[in-house]
Scaffold this motif. Structure first.
Motif, PDB file in Angstrom:
ATOM      1  N   ILE A  99      -3.881  -2.921   5.196  1.00 56.05           N
ATOM      2  CA  ILE A  99      -4.116  -2.884   3.628  1.00 56.05           C
ATOM      3  C   ILE A  99      -2.861  -3.070   2.497  1.00 56.05           C
ATOM      4  N   THR A 100      -2.626  -4.553   1.815  1.00 54.18           N
ATOM      5  CA  THR A 100      -2.009  -4.345   0.306  1.00 54.18           C
ATOM      6  C   THR A 100      -2.795  -4.688  -0.708  1.00 54.18           C
ATOM      7  N   THR A 101      -2.309  -3.930  -1.602  1.00 52.94           N
ATOM      8  CA  THR A 101      -2.726  -3.789  -3.297  1.00 52.94           C
ATOM      9  C   THR A 101      -1.410  -4.628  -4.049  1.00 52.94           C
ATOM     10  N   LEU A 102      -2.385  -5.292  -4.520  1.00 51.34           N
ATOM     11  CA  LEU A 102      -1.556  -6.372  -5.379  1.00 51.34           C
ATOM     12  C   LEU A 102      -2.124  -6.001  -7.340  1.00 51.34           C
ATOM     13  N   ASN A 103      -1.168  -5.048  -7.862  1.00 46.79           N
ATOM     14  CA  ASN A 103      -1.444  -4.023  -9.195  1.00 46.79           C
ATOM     15  C   ASN A 103      -0.934  -5.050 -10.207  1.00 46.79           C
ATOM     16  N   ASN A 146       1.576 -15.049  -1.073  1.00 46.57           N
ATOM     17  CA  ASN A 146       2.629 -15.793   0.183  1.00 46.57           C
ATOM     18  C   ASN A 146       3.384 -14.818   1.260  1.00 46.57           C
ATOM     19  N   SER A 147       3.848 -13.892   0.786  1.00 45.36           N
ATOM     20  CA  SER A 147       4.059 -12.618   2.059  1.00 45.36           C
ATOM     21  C   SER A 147       3.118 -12.386   2.377  1.00 45.36           C
ATOM     22  N   PHE A 148       1.794 -11.811   2.165  1.00 48.34           N
ATOM     23  CA  PHE A 148       0.903 -10.993   2.732  1.00 48.34           C
ATOM     24  C   PHE A 148       0.394 -12.236   3.597  1.00 48.34           C
ATOM     25  N   ASP A 149      -0.010 -13.643   3.206  1.00 47.62           N
ATOM     26  CA  ASP A 149      -0.030 -14.622   4.324  1.00 47.62           C
ATOM     27  C   ASP A 149       0.305 -14.316   5.831  1.00 47.62           C
ATOM     28  N   LYS A 150       1.997 -14.156   5.473  1.00 50.90           N
ATOM     29  CA  LYS A 150       2.480 -14.781   6.693  1.00 50.90           C
ATOM     30  C   LYS A 150       2.680 -13.181   7.147  1.00 50.90           C
ATOM     31  N   ASP A 151       2.332 -11.929   6.462  1.00 52.22           N
ATOM     32  CA  ASP A 151       2.484 -11.234   6.993  1.00 52.22           C
ATOM     33  C   ASP A 151       1.761 -10.738   8.621  1.00 52.22           C
ATOM     34  N   PRO A 152       2.647 -10.599   9.745  1.00 52.12           N
ATOM     35  CA  PRO A 152       0.892 -10.538  11.004  1.00 52.12           C
ATOM     36  C   PRO A 152      -0.030  -9.514  11.290  1.00 52.12           C
ATOM     37  N   GLU A 176       1.614  -2.671  -3.334  1.00 54.44           N
ATOM     38  CA  GLU A 176       1.990  -1.043  -2.305  1.00 54.44           C
ATOM     39  C   GLU A 176       0.880  -1.415  -0.603  1.00 54.44           C
ATOM     40  N   LYS A 177       1.409  -0.952  -0.046  1.00 53.25           N
ATOM     41  CA  LYS A 177       0.531  -1.111   1.315  1.00 53.25           C
ATOM     42  C   LYS A 177       0.157   0.414   1.690  1.00 53.25           C
TER      43      LYS A 177
END
Length: 332
Positions: free
Chosen positions: A56-60, A83-89, A51-52
């Motif tokens: 802020i991104t939550t990984l549940n 990895n997707s979170f890391d690449k998302d500017p 969820e975004k």
């Protein structure tokens, strides 16, 4: 001539019918492809929920029947999500959470028996990064955070722990080692003596005891860890991120990556961020000169300057008016 025209019309109608039939068939194929793609996407994300909320991104983790244990599929889904979170500017803070009242109960022991310990360890290789992400990570710890679930919480930069949470190296009972650098991370956080207590005895500790040991940023009431973590994440978004990441990497390097390849990688990242950090600093100086952030204030850092009465270096014009009687006395 009329017969010839009728033949042409009938032929065109026939081709029109065939064309529509082809289009209908292709549309059905496209629809089936979309359904298949949707099903495959659902299969990929069947063990975690992403969820975004702006930056802020939550990984549940969502394997509630096993208190959110980690099997091979879940670990690989988590790796892709990180990895997707890391690449998302646009993404700045990642919050780890467990659905259904438990953070994570560690590796799925049934799958360890079926596939072998090394299979799950290989799937968890992304969690061995030190730090877990260059950007800020927060663990919202509720219920059970034990075994590799405890290590996942330790891998995050910050932890918000519910008072009734249960944390510890419960894998000690089954001869399972701390496979995600848990021993090293635990020692760097609370010191050798306390770390050895938990590592050797395997005893569980409550959220309150974990906080007293220095494992959490905040201890909170049952059912509020995720909300408090998101609130914390929002409070971090106001800071320029480049200098924040640089200082975080320097701190992690001093404890977890001395003289290692990862340390060299992090040093390279810090050097690449230096120019951007200087630009942020120049902007910050202008904000401070305009009254923002003075007197040690951490709020309203991105809003309008402080009011006049809040600015330290303020001047007031004072006008003095003499009475006429005092003027006459002065003349005498």
């Amino acid at each position: 001539m009329s017969v010839f025209v009728k033949k042409i019309v009938s032929a065109s109608n026939l081709s029109f019918i065939r064309l529509n039939a082809i289009r209908l068939l292709s549309s059905k194929k496209d629809a089936s492809k979309k359904d298949d793609a949707q099903k495959s996407t659902e299969d990929i994300k069947k063990n975690i929920l992403i969820e975004k909320y702006g930056a802020i991104t939550t990984l549940n983790i969502d394997r509630q029947k096993t208190r959110n244990s980690l099997d091979e599929a879940t670990l690989r889904e988590m790796a892709d999500a990180i990895n997707s979170f890391d690449k998302d500017p646009e993404a700045k803070v990642l919050v780890f959470n467990g659905e259904g009242g438990s953070f994570c109960s560690g590796f799925d022991l049934d799958e360890v028996e079926a596939k072998g310990y090394n299979t799950l360890l290989d799937a968890a290789s992304r969690l061995l990064r030190r730090p877990l992400c260059d950007k800020t990570t927060i663990a919202a710890v509720s219920g059970y955070a034990v075994g590799e679930g405890f290590e996942l919480a330790l891998a995050c930069d910050l932890r918000v722990v519910e008072d009734t949470a249960v944390l510890g190296c419960l894998g000690r009972r089954f001869g399972a080692p701390q496979s995600l650098y848990g021993g090293r991370r635990l020692t760097s956080l609370i010191g050798l003596s306390r770390a050895l207590d938990l590592l050797i005895t395997g005893r569980p500790i409550s959220g309150v005891e974990a906080h007293n040991m220095g494992l959490s940023l905040k201890v909170t009431a049952t059912g509020t860890a995720l909300g408090e973590s998101i609130k914390l994440a929002k409070s971090l978004l106001k800071f320029p991120q480049n200098a924040l990441i640089m200082d975080k990497l320097a701190a992690v390097n001093s404890q977890l990556n001395p003289n290692s390849e990862e340390s060299m990688r992090d040093e390279a990242i810090m050097q690449s961020l230096m120019g951007l950090a200087i630009e942020d600093l120049q902007k910050g100086i202008k904000k401070f000169q305009g009254g923002i952030g003075k007197h040690g204030k951490f709020y309203k850092l991105t809003e309008a300057p402080l009011k006049d009465w809040e600015i330290e270096d303020s001047t007031e014009e004072i006008s003095i008016k003499k009475d006429e009687d005092s003027d006459k006395d002065d003349k005498k």
